[in-house]
Write a protein that holds these residues in place. Structure first.
Motif, PDB file in Angstrom:
ATOM      1  N   ASN A 351      44.469 100.011  46.775  1.00 31.53           N
ATOM      2  CA  ASN A 351      43.575  99.366  45.827  1.00 31.53           C
ATOM      3  C   ASN A 351      43.512  97.863  46.084  1.00 31.53           C
ATOM      4  O   ASN A 351      42.437  97.253  46.059  1.00 31.53           O
ATOM      5  N   TYR A 352      44.664  97.265  46.351  1.00 29.52           N
ATOM      6  CA  TYR A 352      44.704  95.838  46.678  1.00 29.52           C
ATOM      7  C   TYR A 352      43.965  95.568  47.985  1.00 29.52           C
ATOM      8  O   TYR A 352      43.235  94.573  48.121  1.00 29.52           O
ATOM      9  N   TRP A 353      44.137  96.451  48.947  1.00 30.05           N
ATOM     10  CA  TRP A 353      43.452  96.319  50.235  1.00 30.05           C
ATOM     11  C   TRP A 353      41.940  96.376  50.049  1.00 30.05           C
ATOM     12  O   TRP A 353      41.204  95.545  50.593  1.00 30.05           O
ATOM     13  N   ALA A 354      41.450  97.354  49.284  1.00 21.71           N
ATOM     14  CA  ALA A 354      40.012  97.479  49.066  1.00 21.71           C
ATOM     15  C   ALA A 354      39.455  96.254  48.355  1.00 21.71           C
ATOM     16  O   ALA A 354      38.364  95.758  48.693  1.00 21.71           O
ATOM     17  N   PHE A 355      40.184  95.734  47.378  1.00 21.42           N
ATOM     18  CA  PHE A 355      39.719  94.553  46.654  1.00 21.42           C
ATOM     19  C   PHE A 355      39.672  93.337  47.573  1.00 21.42           C
ATOM     20  O   PHE A 355      38.729  92.521  47.512  1.00 21.42           O
ATOM     21  N   SER A 356      40.674  93.192  48.438  1.00 27.19           N
ATOM     22  CA  SER A 356      40.703  92.053  49.360  1.00 27.19           C
ATOM     23  C   SER A 356      39.582  92.131  50.383  1.00 27.19           C
ATOM     24  O   SER A 356      39.062  91.105  50.826  1.00 27.19           O
ATOM     25  N   SER A 357      39.207  93.342  50.771  1.00 26.48           N
ATOM     26  CA  SER A 357      38.173  93.489  51.794  1.00 26.48           C
ATOM     27  C   SER A 357      36.802  93.031  51.311  1.00 26.48           C
ATOM     28  O   SER A 357      35.914  92.767  52.128  1.00 26.48           O
ATOM     29  N   LEU A 358      36.616  92.934  49.995  1.00 25.60           N
ATOM     30  CA  LEU A 358      35.303  92.533  49.473  1.00 25.60           C
ATOM     31  C   LEU A 358      34.919  91.133  49.914  1.00 25.60           C
ATOM     32  O   LEU A 358      33.734  90.834  50.089  1.00 25.60           O
ATOM     33  N   THR A 359      35.900  90.255  50.072  1.00 26.80           N
ATOM     34  CA  THR A 359      35.613  88.883  50.480  1.00 26.80           C
ATOM     35  C   THR A 359      35.818  88.663  51.968  1.00 26.80           C
ATOM     36  O   THR A 359      35.633  87.545  52.449  1.00 26.80           O
ATOM     37  N   HIS A 360      36.208  89.707  52.705  1.00 27.66           N
ATOM     38  CA  HIS A 360      36.453  89.574  54.139  1.00 27.66           C
ATOM     39  C   HIS A 360      35.456  90.349  54.989  1.00 27.66           C
ATOM     40  O   HIS A 360      35.434  90.175  56.208  1.00 27.66           O
ATOM     41  N   SER A 361      34.683  91.237  54.372  1.00 28.27           N
ATOM     42  CA  SER A 361      33.790  92.075  55.158  1.00 28.27           C
ATOM     43  C   SER A 361      32.475  92.283  54.412  1.00 28.27           C
ATOM     44  O   SER A 361      32.475  92.812  53.292  1.00 28.27           O
ATOM     45  N   PRO A 362      31.340  91.908  55.016  1.00 22.43           N
ATOM     46  CA  PRO A 362      30.046  92.170  54.364  1.00 22.43           C
ATOM     47  C   PRO A 362      29.757  93.652  54.189  1.00 22.43           C
ATOM     48  O   PRO A 362      29.145  94.046  53.190  1.00 22.43           O
ATOM     49  N   VAL A 363      30.211  94.501  55.137  1.00 25.99           N
ATOM     50  CA  VAL A 363      29.922  95.934  55.001  1.00 25.99           C
ATOM     51  C   VAL A 363      30.717  96.541  53.857  1.00 25.99           C
ATOM     52  O   VAL A 363      30.220  97.433  53.150  1.00 25.99           O
ATOM     53  N   CYS A 364      31.931  96.084  53.655  1.00 25.71           N
ATOM     54  CA  CYS A 364      32.709  96.578  52.519  1.00 25.71           C
ATOM     55  C   CYS A 364      32.084  96.130  51.198  1.00 25.71           C
ATOM     56  O   CYS A 364      32.005  96.902  50.230  1.00 25.71           O
ATOM     57  N   ARG A 365      31.639  94.897  51.175  1.00 20.16           N
ATOM     58  CA  ARG A 365      30.987  94.392  49.968  1.00 20.16           C
ATOM     59  C   ARG A 365      29.695  95.160  49.695  1.00 20.16           C
ATOM     60  O   ARG A 365      29.379  95.483  48.533  1.00 20.16           O
ATOM     61  N   ALA A 366      28.944  95.461  50.752  1.00 17.99           N
ATOM     62  CA  ALA A 366      27.696  96.194  50.571  1.00 17.99           C
ATOM     63  C   ALA A 366      27.949  97.594  50.037  1.00 17.99           C
ATOM     64  O   ALA A 366      27.221  98.076  49.153  1.00 17.99           O
ATOM     65  N   LEU A 367      28.999  98.265  50.548  1.00 17.06           N
ATOM     66  CA  LEU A 367      29.325  99.604  50.050  1.00 17.06           C
ATOM     67  C   LEU A 367      29.740  99.550  48.589  1.00 17.06           C
ATOM     68  O   LEU A 367      29.316 100.382  47.773  1.00 17.06           O
ATOM     69  N   TYR A 368      30.543  98.554  48.237  1.00 15.25           N
ATOM     70  CA  TYR A 368      30.969  98.396  46.843  1.00 15.25           C
ATOM     71  C   TYR A 368      29.768  98.140  45.934  1.00 15.25           C
ATOM     72  O   TYR A 368      29.648  98.739  44.854  1.00 15.25           O
ATOM     73  N   ASP A 369      28.865  97.270  46.363  1.00 19.51           N
ATOM     74  CA  ASP A 369      27.694  96.953  45.546  1.00 19.51           C
ATOM     75  C   ASP A 369      26.800  98.173  45.376  1.00 19.51           C
ATOM     76  O   ASP A 369      26.213  98.381  44.299  1.00 19.51           O
ATOM     77  N   ARG A 370      26.661  98.985  46.419  1.00 20.61           N
ATOM     78  CA  ARG A 370      25.836 100.189  46.303  1.00 20.61           C
ATOM     79  C   ARG A 370      26.431 101.163  45.294  1.00 20.61           C
ATOM     80  O   ARG A 370      25.714 101.785  44.517  1.00 20.61           O
ATOM     81  N   ARG A 371      27.741 101.309  45.322  1.00 18.82           N
ATOM     82  CA  ARG A 371      28.384 102.215  44.356  1.00 18.82           C
ATOM     83  C   ARG A 371      28.249 101.682  42.932  1.00 18.82           C
ATOM     84  O   ARG A 371      28.036 102.449  41.997  1.00 18.82           O
ATOM     85  N   ARG A 372      28.330 100.365  42.772  1.00 16.20           N
ATOM     86  CA  ARG A 372      28.152  99.792  41.442  1.00 16.20           C
ATOM     87  C   ARG A 372      26.717  99.987  40.959  1.00 16.20           C
ATOM     88  O   ARG A 372      26.469 100.226  39.771  1.00 16.20           O
ATOM     89  N   ALA A 373      25.765  99.886  41.891  1.00 10.30           N
ATOM     90  CA  ALA A 373      24.360 100.045  41.524  1.00 10.30           C
ATOM     91  C   ALA A 373      24.041 101.471  41.097  1.00 10.30           C
ATOM     92  O   ALA A 373      23.131 101.694  40.295  1.00 10.30           O
ATOM     93  N   THR A 374      24.796 102.439  41.611  1.00  6.53           N
ATOM     94  CA  THR A 374      24.565 103.838  41.230  1.00  6.53           C
ATOM     95  C   THR A 374      25.242 104.207  39.911  1.00  6.53           C
ATOM     96  O   THR A 374      25.103 105.338  39.453  1.00  6.53           O
ATOM     97  N   GLY A 375      26.003 103.269  39.326  1.00 11.97           N
ATOM     98  CA  GLY A 375      26.610 103.530  38.025  1.00 11.97           C
ATOM     99  C   GLY A 375      28.123 103.601  38.024  1.00 11.97           C
ATOM    100  O   GLY A 375      28.729 103.777  36.958  1.00 11.97           O
ATOM    101  N   ASP A 376      28.769 103.486  39.183  1.00  7.87           N
ATOM    102  CA  ASP A 376      30.232 103.513  39.219  1.00  7.87           C
ATOM    103  C   ASP A 376      30.804 102.275  38.560  1.00  7.87           C
ATOM    104  O   ASP A 376      30.254 101.164  38.691  1.00  7.87           O
ATOM    105  N   ARG A 377      31.927 102.448  37.892  1.00  7.25           N
ATOM    106  CA  ARG A 377      32.638 101.291  37.369  1.00  7.25           C
ATOM    107  C   ARG A 377      33.421 100.618  38.503  1.00  7.25           C
ATOM    108  O   ARG A 377      33.495 101.126  39.612  1.00  7.25           O
ATOM    109  N   HIS A 378      34.028  99.490  38.160  1.00  8.45           N
ATOM    110  CA  HIS A 378      34.738  98.716  39.191  1.00  8.45           C
ATOM    111  C   HIS A 378      35.828  99.540  39.873  1.00  8.45           C
ATOM    112  O   HIS A 378      35.909  99.581  41.111  1.00  8.45           O
ATOM    113  N   THR A 379      36.657 100.219  39.089  1.00  6.85           N
ATOM    114  CA  THR A 379      37.759 100.982  39.678  1.00  6.85           C
ATOM    115  C   THR A 379      37.257 102.161  40.504  1.00  6.85           C
ATOM    116  O   THR A 379      37.806 102.472  41.558  1.00  6.85           O
TER     117      THR A 379
END
Length: 417
Positions: A351-379
């Motif tokens: 979980n810490y690794w995934a959170f850290s990757s948001l500021t280190h990788s645009p592709v990880c951030r894009a995947l996270y943003d897509r999941r948030r846009a579909t209705g997923d919560r942060h966790t």
């Protein structure tokens, strides 16, 4: 479902350990008590070897169930080539209740037989310990010790904060706006110098400045000393002198414990990072976004380096708590987060690794943003990102490749205009 001719169970204790061996029918064919000594372990293994039924028989082909995954006894058995299958205490208790629900009696010899029968009936449900290298086992010991030291330091931090609220409330807020707060070396140095409101109010600007220098601060010493002096001299409620002195002694002792725990955690972290760089797989881990020396060491320590441990990426993700599981009964059906049947340390690290990757990788951030846009919560979005990262890690480890961001689905292009 793999079957063996014999199954063994060991009920371990601090003194004598009970060994029981059963055959395919559940009949006890051998029983022995032994100590955790080189001679005692050889005696137990000799008991298994004496059950030779044919020339094809091998003692190493007899799996041993035990209610532990670490310890000298487990280490000795594995060093002799024995297959060790850890069985959780709660699992053993439920097997015991299944056999005789109304009988709460337990004996060491009976528990050894029960462990052997668990393997005989349900060996396909229990995994043997992975065959990790000595380097991976050492990393596991260091990273778990570092985690315990971090938790100890957090305990002392909360203890110190609670004590300061009753004897020196200004110290609680003095470094609240800075990273680390009371963990900062300058905070611990000044609190150890003046642990109470009365003693802190008597500090001179020079004494505070010298304490800041001893703690390693090199910038804005005069301004920081003036700020702290003004804060400590503000009027506040104080305890009677004798009571304040007694509470101040307790605060000093807690500061020492906090400093020692923090230094121990840093020492273990440095040792784990140094050992991690000696492992041949460390470049693969470091190639992933958000993975540093300590995070990589923790991931490698919990996953191990046994190439046959995880056959699929789904199995690895389930072990790390990143795969959901379905609960169904009648018309009810729920898909829930996997909490119990997972490695809790690996789930926290992931979980810490995934959170850290948001500021280190645009592709990880894009995947996270897509999941948030579909209705997923942060966790939930982090959990899906963690599962994707673990799947990529599984592929890279299986093929000896470093992480390639171009292999991930790219973020959709924004609409023109």
């Amino acid at each position: 479902m793999k079957t063996w001719a014999l199954y063994a169970g060991i009920d371990w204790s601090e003194n004598l350990n009970d060994l029981a061996v059963v055959d395919r029918t559940g009949q006890v064919v051998a029983a022995h008590c032994f100590e955790v000594t080189p001679a005692g372990v050889r005696e137990a293994l000799a008991v298994i070897s004496a059950l030779r039924a044919s020339h094809a028989f091998s003692r190493k082909s007899v799996p041993v169930a035990i209610e532990a995954s670490r310890g000298l006894l487990v280490t000795a058995l594995r060093q002799h080539g024995q297959t060790v299958v850890p069985v959780h205490l709660a699992t053993v208790a439920r097997y015991r209740s299944r056999i005789n629900p109304g009988n709460r009696k337990k004996s060491d010899a009976g528990n050894a037989v029960l462990l052997a029968n668990i393997l005989r009936t349900d060996n396909h449900l229990h995994r043997p310990l992975p065959r990790n290298s000595e380097l991976a086992e050492a990393l596991s010991a260091l990273t778990r010790a570092q985690l315990r030291a971090v938790r100890t330091s957090q305990h002392h931090y909360l203890q110190l904060r609670a004590q300061l609220r009753g004897v020196h409330p200004a110290a609680v807020t003095a470094w609240a706006h800075l990273n680390g707060r009371l963990f900062r070396p300058e905070a611990r140095e000044i609190i150890a110098l003046a642990p109470t409101s009365g003693s802190a109010a008597c500090l001179t600007r020079r004494q505070i400045r010298d304490a800041l220098e001893r703690a390693g601060r090199i910038r804005l010493l005069d301004a920081e000393a003036e700020r702290l002096r003004a804060l400590f001299q503000a009027k506040t409620i104080r305890n009677p002198p004798l009571v304040e002195d007694a509470l101040g002694r307790e605060v000093r002792a807690t500061v020492r414990l906090l400093s020692e725990a923090s230094a121990t955690a840093n020492e273990f972290a440095d040792a784990a990072g140094e050992l991690f760089t000696q492992h041949p797989q460390h470049p693969i881990y470091l190639s992933f976004p958000g993975v540093g020396l300590l995070t990589g060491a923790r991931l490698l320590a919990e996953l191990g380096d046994d190439p046959n441990r995880f056959a699929t990426a789904k199995g690895l993700a389930a072990y790390a708590g990143a795969r959901p599981f379905t609960w169904a009964s009648g018309s009810a059906r729920k898909v829930m987060h996997r909490r119990v049947a997972a490695n809790k340390r690996l789930a926290a690290y992931g979980n810490y690794w995934a959170f850290s990757s948001l500021t280190h990788s645009p592709v990880c951030r894009a995947l996270y943003d897509r999941r948030r846009a579909t209705g997923d919560r942060h966790t939930a979005a982090l959990r899906r990102l963690r599962a994707r990262l673990l799947a990529s890690l599984h592929h890279c480890l299986r093929h000896g490749e470093e992480f390639d961001p171009s292999a991930w689905p790219r973020a959709p292009e924004p609409p023109p205009g």
